[in-house]
Design a protein around this motif. Structure first.
Motif, PDB file in Angstrom:
ATOM      1  N   GLY A  25       0.776  -1.231   0.000  1.00  0.00           N
ATOM      2  CA  GLY A  25       0.000   0.000   0.000  1.00  0.00           C
ATOM      3  C   GLY A  25       0.803   1.274   0.000  1.00  0.00           C
ATOM      4  O   GLY A  25       0.234   2.359   0.155  1.00  0.00           O
ATOM      5  N   ASN A  26       2.130   1.201  -0.165  1.00  0.00           N
ATOM      6  CA  ASN A  26       2.975   2.394  -0.115  1.00  0.00           C
ATOM      7  C   ASN A  26       3.387   2.902  -1.486  1.00  0.00           C
ATOM      8  O   ASN A  26       4.269   3.754  -1.586  1.00  0.00           O
ATOM      9  CB  ASN A  26       4.224   2.127   0.724  1.00  0.00           C
ATOM     10  CG  ASN A  26       3.930   2.118   2.207  1.00  0.00           C
ATOM     11  OD1 ASN A  26       3.120   2.909   2.684  1.00  0.00           O
ATOM     12  ND2 ASN A  26       4.561   1.218   2.936  1.00  0.00           N
ATOM     13  N   ILE A  27       2.787   2.370  -2.543  1.00  0.00           N
ATOM     14  CA  ILE A  27       3.061   2.890  -3.881  1.00  0.00           C
ATOM     15  C   ILE A  27       2.176   4.115  -4.112  1.00  0.00           C
ATOM     16  O   ILE A  27       0.960   4.064  -3.917  1.00  0.00           O
ATOM     17  CB  ILE A  27       2.788   1.824  -4.953  1.00  0.00           C
ATOM     18  CG1 ILE A  27       3.725   0.632  -4.754  1.00  0.00           C
ATOM     19  CG2 ILE A  27       2.960   2.406  -6.357  1.00  0.00           C
ATOM     20  CD1 ILE A  27       3.432  -0.534  -5.664  1.00  0.00           C
ATOM     21  N   GLY A  28       2.796   5.205  -4.513  1.00  0.00           N
ATOM     22  CA  GLY A  28       2.032   6.430  -4.700  1.00  0.00           C
ATOM     23  C   GLY A  28       1.706   6.747  -6.147  1.00  0.00           C
ATOM     24  O   GLY A  28       0.616   7.226  -6.454  1.00  0.00           O
ATOM     25  N   ARG A  29       2.631   6.462  -7.048  1.00  0.00           N
ATOM     26  CA  ARG A  29       2.472   6.917  -8.431  1.00  0.00           C
ATOM     27  C   ARG A  29       3.130   5.928  -9.386  1.00  0.00           C
ATOM     28  O   ARG A  29       4.111   5.272  -9.043  1.00  0.00           O
ATOM     29  CB  ARG A  29       3.095   8.294  -8.591  1.00  0.00           C
ATOM     30  CG  ARG A  29       3.104   8.867  -9.993  1.00  0.00           C
ATOM     31  CD  ARG A  29       3.645  10.294  -9.985  1.00  0.00           C
ATOM     32  NE  ARG A  29       2.773  11.192  -9.244  1.00  0.00           N
ATOM     33  CZ  ARG A  29       3.095  12.441  -8.911  1.00  0.00           C
ATOM     34  NH1 ARG A  29       4.280  12.931  -9.263  1.00  0.00           N
ATOM     35  NH2 ARG A  29       2.239  13.193  -8.249  1.00  0.00           N
ATOM     36  N   VAL A  30       2.558   5.842 -10.590  1.00  0.00           N
ATOM     37  CA  VAL A  30       3.135   5.058 -11.675  1.00  0.00           C
ATOM     38  C   VAL A  30       3.309   5.982 -12.868  1.00  0.00           C
ATOM     39  O   VAL A  30       2.377   6.723 -13.223  1.00  0.00           O
ATOM     40  CB  VAL A  30       2.244   3.855 -12.046  1.00  0.00           C
ATOM     41  CG1 VAL A  30       2.834   3.097 -13.242  1.00  0.00           C
ATOM     42  CG2 VAL A  30       2.088   2.917 -10.863  1.00  0.00           C
ATOM     43  N   ILE A  31       4.504   5.956 -13.474  1.00  0.00           N
ATOM     44  CA  ILE A  31       4.807   6.788 -14.637  1.00  0.00           C
ATOM     45  C   ILE A  31       5.245   5.866 -15.771  1.00  0.00           C
ATOM     46  O   ILE A  31       6.142   5.036 -15.592  1.00  0.00           O
ATOM     47  CB  ILE A  31       5.912   7.814 -14.326  1.00  0.00           C
ATOM     48  CG1 ILE A  31       5.518   8.692 -13.129  1.00  0.00           C
ATOM     49  CG2 ILE A  31       6.211   8.672 -15.550  1.00  0.00           C
ATOM     50  CD1 ILE A  31       6.642   9.576 -12.619  1.00  0.00           C
ATOM     51  N   VAL A  32       4.633   6.033 -16.926  1.00  0.00           N
ATOM     52  CA  VAL A  32       4.983   5.246 -18.107  1.00  0.00           C
ATOM     53  C   VAL A  32       5.369   6.215 -19.212  1.00  0.00           C
ATOM     54  O   VAL A  32       4.571   7.089 -19.593  1.00  0.00           O
ATOM     55  CB  VAL A  32       3.807   4.361 -18.567  1.00  0.00           C
ATOM     56  CG1 VAL A  32       4.219   3.522 -19.778  1.00  0.00           C
ATOM     57  CG2 VAL A  32       3.330   3.462 -17.423  1.00  0.00           C
ATOM     58  N   THR A  33       6.582   6.085 -19.724  1.00  0.00           N
ATOM     59  CA  THR A  33       7.015   6.918 -20.846  1.00  0.00           C
ATOM     60  C   THR A  33       7.048   6.080 -22.122  1.00  0.00           C
ATOM     61  O   THR A  33       7.388   4.900 -22.096  1.00  0.00           O
ATOM     62  CB  THR A  33       8.408   7.504 -20.584  1.00  0.00           C
ATOM     63  OG1 THR A  33       9.348   6.438 -20.386  1.00  0.00           O
ATOM     64  CG2 THR A  33       8.398   8.387 -19.345  1.00  0.00           C
ATOM     65  N   HIS A  34       6.666   6.693 -23.238  1.00  0.00           N
ATOM     66  CA  HIS A  34       6.610   6.039 -24.558  1.00  0.00           C
ATOM     67  C   HIS A  34       5.845   4.710 -24.495  1.00  0.00           C
ATOM     68  O   HIS A  34       6.381   3.659 -24.856  1.00  0.00           O
ATOM     69  CB  HIS A  34       8.019   5.797 -25.108  1.00  0.00           C
ATOM     70  CG  HIS A  34       8.896   6.995 -25.112  1.00  0.00           C
ATOM     71  ND1 HIS A  34       8.429   8.244 -25.447  1.00  0.00           N
ATOM     72  CD2 HIS A  34      10.219   7.146 -24.826  1.00  0.00           C
ATOM     73  CE1 HIS A  34       9.427   9.115 -25.371  1.00  0.00           C
ATOM     74  NE2 HIS A  34      10.517   8.481 -24.991  1.00  0.00           N
ATOM     75  N   PRO A  35       4.621   4.728 -23.984  1.00  0.00           N
ATOM     76  CA  PRO A  35       3.891   3.462 -23.872  1.00  0.00           C
ATOM     77  C   PRO A  35       3.722   2.774 -25.227  1.00  0.00           C
ATOM     78  O   PRO A  35       3.460   3.426 -26.242  1.00  0.00           O
ATOM     79  CB  PRO A  35       2.538   3.891 -23.291  1.00  0.00           C
ATOM     80  CG  PRO A  35       2.422   5.347 -23.579  1.00  0.00           C
ATOM     81  CD  PRO A  35       3.807   5.881 -23.572  1.00  0.00           C
ATOM     82  N   GLY A  36       3.899   1.455 -25.239  1.00  0.00           N
ATOM     83  CA  GLY A  36       3.754   0.681 -26.452  1.00  0.00           C
ATOM     84  C   GLY A  36       4.978   0.667 -27.342  1.00  0.00           C
ATOM     85  O   GLY A  36       4.958   0.043 -28.414  1.00  0.00           O
ATOM     86  N   ASP A  37       6.064   1.308 -26.928  1.00  0.00           N
ATOM     87  CA  ASP A  37       7.284   1.371 -27.710  1.00  0.00           C
ATOM     88  C   ASP A  37       8.361   0.519 -27.042  1.00  0.00           C
ATOM     89  O   ASP A  37       8.350   0.315 -25.814  1.00  0.00           O
ATOM     90  CB  ASP A  37       7.757   2.820 -27.815  1.00  0.00           C
ATOM     91  CG  ASP A  37       8.896   3.003 -28.791  1.00  0.00           C
ATOM     92  OD1 ASP A  37       8.615   3.170 -29.996  1.00  0.00           O
ATOM     93  OD2 ASP A  37      10.067   2.942 -28.356  1.00  0.00           O
ATOM     94  N   ALA A  38       9.311   0.043 -27.831  1.00  0.00           N
ATOM     95  CA  ALA A  38      10.381  -0.780 -27.276  1.00  0.00           C
ATOM     96  C   ALA A  38      11.262  -0.005 -26.304  1.00  0.00           C
ATOM     97  O   ALA A  38      11.946  -0.596 -25.461  1.00  0.00           O
ATOM     98  CB  ALA A  38      11.233  -1.346 -28.407  1.00  0.00           C
TER      99      ALA A  38
END
Length: 500
Positions: A270-283
């Motif tokens: 329960g200590n995860i605050g944020r998820v960041i995804v850069t260039h989704p769907g790219d290698a």
């Protein structure tokens, strides 16, 4: 015969009085809005009653999976996805995406149950009070932060000089003589000052530390250079990282649940605050799992960085430099995000006690000078009206903001900004009334107006938000009613005291 030079206590007394008078009105507002900010997440929930309550058993991995599915549908082709997961203090997923490094950011609220896009009423929520308390909202650029910083410095001067001036500081703490006019105001000022003294020193000093790079940027400029200072400092002090450019090769994203499991194993469930995804769907995609601020004092960034295509762990940021760790701890102490509910209430009441310290000092100053021969009647009338508008008027304006949230039509254009306009219009109206009416009558009328608004809030909430309400709403409505009763008492008692 030569007159004796004033001693240290006499000099400190003058410094204490004038530093307090010059910064008093703003310090009172900073204490009140800062205290409210300790419950800004909960207040934001109250201000958006359309949103469902947080599920009793929330699986962060399942909520993240729902968020990713919605972003893949709503923000296909974006260069960056970001979403904040719900926790004990917030009930929705706050998601955003960007197109390009300089592209506009679009934001949505998502249900943690099914990922559906939610459309509550537009409001700044508790964030309005949070940003007001250190930037004064409407002032351009960093001017508000500079003014607040100056007030914080003056507050530290007031605290240190006050300790020097009061010889019997601890015995005065146990002394209160009601109904004694000026003596009663001094006793109330002493009690509120001594009781919260450790908190006041901590909150003023850490408040200055949080904005130290605004006031003293030269060290960072010397380390990072004039051109790269701002982005380099942002990367050091926030969860930012370098990412490669798009490869142009499509690749299915790695499963998010195992990545979150690795973060949970390090930080606890329960200590995860944020998820960041850069260039989704790219290698060349990257996924960052960022630790939340709950359960730890320091807000120094901590995250795990993964390859978005194969899920390999690329980097871990778990520790900070001594300087950054010190800054993060001071910042965390000031914000109080680590605190459990009981400690957060202690933060809140300490802030309100600080407001009482300032308010009693301001009133004491006018009461003392009214009895002095040769006092300027115009100046006294101005300060008395200003005290009433600042102290009682601000409390009235906060109630006006909350009432505007319930009364303004949901579809009103720029609705969130109109809530803010309602706050300032209400505050301006109380200032005009205090200037026109003046004296004890202004105090009584403003406190009774505040009492009426605060007592109407729970009734209005029950009628418009609907019953039965969840515990959060009942708690806020009870607090509103208690505030109304306190204002009613002050409307009865304070005008009598200010005439003495």
């Amino acid at each position: 015969m030569e007159s004796k030079a004033p001693g240290l206590r006499q000099r400190m007394a003058g410094l204490h009085v004038w530093a307090g008078v010059l910064a008093g009105w703003l310090l009172y507002a900073i204490f009140i809005t800062g205290g409210i900010s300790y419950f800004r997440e909960e207040l934001t929930q109250w201000l958006r009653p359309e949103l469902p309550a947080r599920p009793a058993a929330l699986d962060q991995a399942a909520a993240a999976r729902q968020a990713l599915a919605t972003l893949a549908r709503e923000a296909a082709g974006a260069d960056r996805w970001q979403f904040d997961l719900p926790g004990p203090r917030n009930n929705v997923i706050e998601a955003s995406w960007e197109h390009g490094a300089d592209g506009d950011r679009e934001r949505v609220l998502l249900s943690p149950v099914d990922g559906a896009v939610l459309h509550p009423r537009a409001t700044h929520g508790g964030e309005f009070f949070y940003y007001f308390h250190f930037s004064l909202h409407y002032l351009p650029g960093t001017l508000g932060r500079w003014i607040v910083g100056l007030c914080a410095m003056m507050a530290l001067v007031v605290l240190v000089s006050g300790v020097i001036v009061h010889r019997r500081i601890f015995s005065d703490f146990f002394t209160f003589r009601p109904g004694k006019g000026q003596r009663s105001w001094l006793d109330a000022h002493n009690v509120s000052s001594v009781l919260g003294l450790p908190f006041y020193v901590m909150i003023m000093y850490t408040g200055l530390v949080t904005l130290m790079l605004t006031y003293l940027p030269w060290g960072a400029l010397a380390v990072f250079g004039q051109q790269q200072a701002r982005p380099a400092m942002a990367q050091a002090m926030q969860a930012r990282f370098d990412t490669p450019a798009r490869s142009g090769v499509a690749a299915p994203p790695a499963a998010l649940a195992p990545l979150m499991a690795q973060a949970g194993a390090r930080w606890g469930a329960g200590n995860i605050g944020r998820v960041i995804v850069t260039h989704p769907g790219d290698a060349a995609s990257r996924v960052a799992i960022v630790r939340g601020d709950g359960g730890r004092i320091s807000v120094a960034p901590a995250y795990l960085l993964f390859d978005g295509a194969n899920g390999a762990l690329l980097a871990e940021r778990a520790h900070s430099s001594p300087a950054l760790a010190t800054w993060g701890t001071a910042y965390g102490l000031h914000l109080g995000r680590y605190a459990d509910p009981a400690l957060r209430w202690l933060y809140f009441f300490s802030s309100m006690l600080g407001a009482a310290m300032v308010a009693t000092g301001l009133v004491l100053w006018t009461v003392k000078r009214r009895t002095r021969p040769g006092a300027s009647l115009a100046w006294l009338r101005f300060t008395q009206a200003g005290n009433a508008a600042c102290v009682a008027g601000l409390i009235t304006a906060v109630a006006g903001f909350l009432l505007a949230n319930r009364l303004l039509p949901p579809g009103l254009a720029e609705r969130a900004q109109w809530e803010v306009h309602g706050f300032f219009l209400c505050w301006a109206a109380t200032a005009l009334y205090a200037a026109w009416r003046g004296g004890a009558a202004a105090w009584r009328a403003l406190w009774w107006l505040a009492a009426a608004l605060w007592c109407v809030l729970p009734v209005l909430d029950a009628c418009l938000a609907g019953l039965p309400q969840r515990a959060l709403f009942v708690g806020f409505d009870s607090a509103f009613a208690a505030t109304g009763l306190l204002c009613l008492y002050l409307g009865y008692r304070m005008p009598v005291a200010t005439r003495q």
